[in-house]
Design an enzyme around this catalytic site. Structure first.
Site, PDB file in Angstrom:
ATOM      1  N   ARG A   1       6.279  -0.982  -3.723  1.00  0.00           N
ATOM      2  CA  ARG A   1       5.890  -1.571  -2.434  1.00  0.00           C
ATOM      3  C   ARG A   1       4.880  -2.706  -2.611  1.00  0.00           C
ATOM      4  NH1 ARG A   1       7.447   1.918   1.807  1.00  0.00           N
ATOM      5  NH2 ARG A   1       6.024   0.865   3.215  1.00  0.00           N
TER       6      ARG A   1
ATOM      7  N   LYS B   1      15.188 -16.195  -4.459  1.00  0.00           N
ATOM      8  CA  LYS B   1      15.226 -15.201  -5.535  1.00  0.00           C
ATOM      9  C   LYS B   1      14.568 -15.769  -6.791  1.00  0.00           C
ATOM     10  CE  LYS B   1      15.784 -12.154  -3.972  1.00  0.00           C
ATOM     11  NZ  LYS B   1      16.031 -12.028  -2.594  1.00  0.00           N
TER      12      LYS B   1
ATOM     13  N   HIS C   1      18.321 -37.868   2.325  1.00  0.00           N
ATOM     14  CA  HIS C   1      17.320 -38.277   3.308  1.00  0.00           C
ATOM     15  C   HIS C   1      15.892 -38.016   2.817  1.00  0.00           C
ATOM     16  CE1 HIS C   1      20.355 -39.207   6.246  1.00  0.00           C
ATOM     17  NE2 HIS C   1      20.935 -38.035   6.001  1.00  0.00           N
TER      18      HIS C   1
ATOM     19  N   TRP D   1      -2.830  -2.991  -1.537  1.00  0.00           N
ATOM     20  CA  TRP D   1      -2.513  -4.420  -1.593  1.00  0.00           C
ATOM     21  C   TRP D   1      -3.567  -5.080  -0.724  1.00  0.00           C
ATOM     22  CZ3 TRP D   1      -0.850  -8.551   1.542  1.00  0.00           C
ATOM     23  CH2 TRP D   1      -0.195  -9.596   0.871  1.00  0.00           C
TER      24      TRP D   1
ATOM     25  N   GLU E   1      10.751 -16.097  -6.358  1.00  0.00           N
ATOM     26  CA  GLU E   1      10.055 -14.813  -6.264  1.00  0.00           C
ATOM     27  C   GLU E   1       9.822 -14.163  -7.622  1.00  0.00           C
ATOM     28  OE1 GLU E   1      12.728 -12.578  -3.509  1.00  0.00           O
ATOM     29  OE2 GLU E   1      10.843 -12.061  -2.547  1.00  0.00           O
TER      30      GLU E   1
ATOM     31  N   CYS F   1       0.828  -1.203   0.000  1.00  0.00           N
ATOM     32  CA  CYS F   1       0.000   0.000   0.000  1.00  0.00           C
ATOM     33  C   CYS F   1       0.868   1.261   0.000  1.00  0.00           C
ATOM     34  CB  CYS F   1      -0.939   0.081   1.180  1.00  0.00           C
ATOM     35  SG  CYS F   1      -2.063  -1.311   1.273  1.00  0.00           S
TER      36      CYS F   1
ATOM     37  N   ASN G   1      -3.264   3.378   5.039  1.00  0.00           N
ATOM     38  CA  ASN G   1      -2.317   2.251   5.065  1.00  0.00           C
ATOM     39  C   ASN G   1      -2.389   1.638   6.449  1.00  0.00           C
ATOM     40  OD1 ASN G   1      -1.388   2.789   2.540  1.00  0.00           O
ATOM     41  ND2 ASN G   1       0.710   3.267   3.146  1.00  0.00           N
ATOM     42  N   GLY G   2      -2.298   0.312   6.517  1.00  0.00           N
ATOM     43  CA  GLY G   2      -2.308  -0.340   7.826  1.00  0.00           C
ATOM     44  C   GLY G   2      -3.558  -1.185   7.990  1.00  0.00           C
TER      45      GLY G   2
ATOM     46  N   LYS H   1       6.807  -5.065  -1.226  1.00  0.00           N
ATOM     47  CA  LYS H   1       8.150  -4.736  -0.745  1.00  0.00           C
ATOM     48  C   LYS H   1       8.221  -4.732   0.771  1.00  0.00           C
ATOM     49  CE  LYS H   1      12.433  -3.652  -1.324  1.00  0.00           C
ATOM     50  NZ  LYS H   1      13.316  -4.771  -1.718  1.00  0.00           N
TER      51      LYS H   1
ATOM     52  N   GLU I   1      18.766 -18.456  -0.156  1.00  0.00           N
ATOM     53  CA  GLU I   1      18.508 -17.136  -0.722  1.00  0.00           C
ATOM     54  C   GLU I   1      18.438 -17.220  -2.257  1.00  0.00           C
ATOM     55  OE1 GLU I   1      17.418 -14.464   0.209  1.00  0.00           O
ATOM     56  OE2 GLU I   1      18.017 -13.016  -1.317  1.00  0.00           O
TER      57      GLU I   1
HETATM   58  C1  AGP Z   1      13.064 -10.491  -0.452  1.00  0.00           C
HETATM   59  O1  AGP Z   1      13.416 -10.705  -1.764  1.00  0.00           O
HETATM   60  C2  AGP Z   1      11.642 -10.606  -0.186  1.00  0.00           C
HETATM   61  N1  AGP Z   1      10.867  -9.740  -0.983  1.00  0.00           N
HETATM   62  C3  AGP Z   1      11.155 -10.814   1.225  1.00  0.00           C
HETATM   63  O2  AGP Z   1      11.472 -12.122   1.565  1.00  0.00           O
HETATM   64  C4  AGP Z   1      11.700  -9.875   2.320  1.00  0.00           C
HETATM   65  O3  AGP Z   1      13.041 -10.130   2.541  1.00  0.00           O
HETATM   66  C5  AGP Z   1      10.884 -10.085   3.606  1.00  0.00           C
HETATM   67  O4  AGP Z   1       9.554  -9.760   3.373  1.00  0.00           O
HETATM   68  C6  AGP Z   1      11.421  -9.298   4.759  1.00  0.00           C
HETATM   69  O5  AGP Z   1      11.404  -7.940   4.514  1.00  0.00           O
HETATM   70  P1  AGP Z   1      12.196  -6.916   5.416  1.00  0.00           P
HETATM   71  O6  AGP Z   1      13.636  -7.218   5.277  1.00  0.00           O
HETATM   72  O7  AGP Z   1      11.825  -5.577   4.853  1.00  0.00           O
HETATM   73  O8  AGP Z   1      11.713  -7.097   6.815  1.00  0.00           O
END
Ligand code: AGP
Length: 614
Positions: free
Chosen positions: A27, A490, A509, A77, A493, A2, A103-104, A609, A486
């Site tokens: 965001r 990536k 396993h 969102w 995502e 948002c 927002n919120g 974001k 990670e």
């Molecule tokens: C990262 O690529 C992601 N979009 C997501 O996992 C992100 O790291 C997570 O939501 C945590 O966000 P923050 O670091 O802003 O707390």
């Protein structure tokens, strides 16, 4: 998640709002809307999906139809109710006198909605926001003053909110208020702007005021006045914004993600600057405010984060346990907050959050604080909500990260954790014989990162060949298990390809049952540690099941070419520091695969974001 913009001034209101919303798109959102105030009328326009859909609607209007002296805008969102026009913001009070964006989350909205329904109010949307619009509308009828109506209803709201409010009967002012959700006021010359994040403000002014919880601001064209909920005046604390326009421009790169990947060497360079002056001199980390004695006494560290930040935390655990020898646990914030944990006043809690707005992490930090733990927050946004609960703030200084997929903030978090672990070891007086060479190597990392980036064209070719696969397995050991996790995150995502990461030793396993020629196995191999040979054995096991093998390695061993189908080489690096380099090929692979597949790299579907809901 948002975004809010509000503008009052002589510029084209619709354009300022749309530009502001455009700069907040990163965001994450699934609908958008604006309310334009003109001469006692409020006109609302909304659209589902991309901001372009709203823009198309607005472009079809005549100048007269969208003339406005002020306005508020929002990208939503969906949380309460799906992404529909009815649920999109702005929302109006039932009589249409009040327009708000929010927002919120209002946690007690059902209770408030029930009360209003009992009074005969009928709601159009499923949102919590409409309840607030009705509540303000109801109160306004009694008090006839927008600011006072807002001051009266705020104590009734539970949850998080940044609200931007206009009233048909009170032209020339936007009223804003916030609690646990960001809101910034930009002070211009004969114009003022409010927004949930700085990118929306940057092209209007560099003078900003941060609003504190439950402060109500009346924003007019030529003035901004702030009061608390009891009507006491609060002086304006105008600050100069340090962020440059470059920070939110693509600078010629096709996507923000690629630009941000390329920014990593300089971010690390800047972070190291002034910290390591001489390998034999203790590291300087003045932001850590906990006394040296208290730090020495600590027997336990807990690291709490989500997503990519959690992966950084997992590497942090290896560093602290290896260098300092203090027991360290790492936990997703969303798990930590819903169980009976044993955090106490002897615990050091390190919360990591790029945005500083992640609801789960903020709740975790609040809980840990209540239990008396010392809190260090590692963040890229020292102006964010989470820092309110910190005893020490370590700013990773990566600059605004626009792409939803975190890249540069991750390496900046990692570097900060390396610095902290060394600092901690020095304070404790342990591992002292190892630290000079680690520091020396850290200083060489930016140049080595540049070397990795120089093989981008080669990685791009490899990515093209790999983009035909639907499933991947990523494996790693030790400090590079989180790197593999990670890398897999990536890829998932931004390309929506199924990629699961496992500790290399766990493959046999269970997950090995998945393997065949359609399921490539991607590994990290760093010589000089026992895990190197063991991981090669795990790759052999995968090869025996027909899996294609890809590795990211700092080894120059030609023999590897016999086993691996794809080898991405990185410069020679110690196992301990290798996550700082090994993650870059993973980021580039994910980026290029997503790009080949024509996906929306910077704004992947369903993601935001900053995730401001638990
Ligand atoms: C990262 O690529 C992601 N979009 C997501 O996992 C992100 O790291 C997570 O939501 C945590 O966000 P923050 O670091 O802003 O707390």
């Amino acid at each position: 998640m948002c975004g809010i913009v509000g503008y009052i001034g002589d510029s084209n209101v619709e354009k300022v709002l749309m530009q502001g919303l455009d700069s907040l798109k990163y965001r994450g959102y699934d609908s958008a809307g604006v309310a334009l105030y003109d001469n006692g009328n409020i006109k609302v326009f909304k659209a589902v999906g991309k901001l372009e859909n709203l823009q198309n609607k607005l472009s079809a209007l005549s100048d007269d139809e969208k003339r406005a002296s002020m306005g508020i805008g929002h990208i939503r969102w969906a949380t309460h109710g799906s992404a529909t026009e009815v649920n999109a913001h702005p929302h109006l009070s039932m009589d249409g006198n009040i327009a708000i964006v929010h927002n919120g989350i209002i946690e007690n909205y059902k209770e408030l909605k029930g009360e209003l329904e009992a009074k005969g109010y009928v709601f159009k949307s499923q949102t919590d926001t409409e309840v607030v619009a009705y509540l303000i509308g109801d109160e306004y009828k009694k008090v006839g003053n927008l600011k006072v109506a807002v001051q009266h209803i705020i104590p009734r709201l539970k949850g998080a909110y940044a609200l931007c409010i206009m009233c048909k009967d009170e032209g020339g002012k936007i009223v804003v208020v916030r609690k646990n959700a960001p809101l910034v006021i930009g002070i211009g010359n004969g114009e003022n702007i409010v927004a949930s994040d700085i990118p929306a403000i940057i092209s209007t002014t560099s003078n900003i005021v941060y609003l504190n919880d439950d402060e109500v601001a009346v924003v007019k064209k030529d003035s901004v006045e702030i009061e608390d909920l009891n009507g006491n005046k609060i002086p304006l604390n105008i600050q100069k914004m340090s962020i440059e326009m470059d920070a939110i421009s693509k600078m010629g790169y096709k996507h923000y993600m690629l630009k941000e990947i390329y920014e990593q060497p300089n971010i690390v360079r800047n972070l190291l600057c002034g910290r390591i002056t001489n390998v034999n001199t203790p590291i300087s980390l003045d932001e850590v405010k906990i006394s040296r004695d208290a730090l020495k006494q600590l027997s336990r560290v807990q690291i709490i984060a989500c997503g990519t930040s959690l992966h950084a935390g997992q590497i942090g655990r290896y560093l602290i346990e290896d260098l300092v020898g203090v027991a360290t646990e790492v936990e997703p914030a969303s798990e930590y907050i819903y169980r009976k944990n044993t955090t106490d006043k002897n615990s050091l809690v390190i919360a990591i959050s790029q945005s500083g707005e992640t609801a789960d992490t903020i709740t975790a930090v609040r809980q840990a604080r209540e239990k008396g733990a010392y809190i260090i927050v590692i963040t890229n946004r020292p102006d964010s909500n989470i820092t309110r609960y910190a005893d020490s703030i370590l700013n990773v200084n990566a600059g605004i990260e626009v792409s939803v997929a975190a890249t540069k903030s991750y390496t900046a978090q990692l570097l900060t954790l390396y610095l902290f672990a060394i600092y901690f070891a020095e304070v404790k007086g342990v591992s002292l014989d190892r630290l000079p060479s680690i520091k020396e190597e850290l200083v060489s990392i930016p140049v080595k990162m540049e070397e990795v980036l120089s093989s981008d064209a080669d990685i791009e070719k490899k990515a093209e060949a790999l983009s035909k696969y639907q499933n991947f397995v990523y494996i790693g050991r030790g400090v590079n298990l989180p790197t593999a996790m990670e890398g897999a995150l990536k890829l998932k995502e931004i390309s929506y390809i199924n990629a699961n990461a496992y500790p290399a030793g766990e493959l046999k396993h269970g997950p090995i049952a998945l393997l065949d020629e359609n399921m490539p196995v991607v590994s990290v191999l760093i010589p000089g540690h026992i895990s190197y040979d063991k991981t090669i054995s795990n790759c052999e096991e995968a090869r025996a099941r027909g899996a294609k093998l890809i590795t990211i390695t700092s080894s120059d061993d030609k023999e590897l070419e016999k086993l691996f189908d794809v080898i991405i080489r990185i410069p020679v690096v110690s196992d301990m520091l290798s996550p700082l380099l090994a993650v870059i090929p993973f980021q580039l692979l994910a980026y290029h695969i997503s790009n080949f597949l024509g996906k929306d790299v910077d704004q992947p579907r369903n993601l935001a974001k900053s995730v401001t809901v638990e």
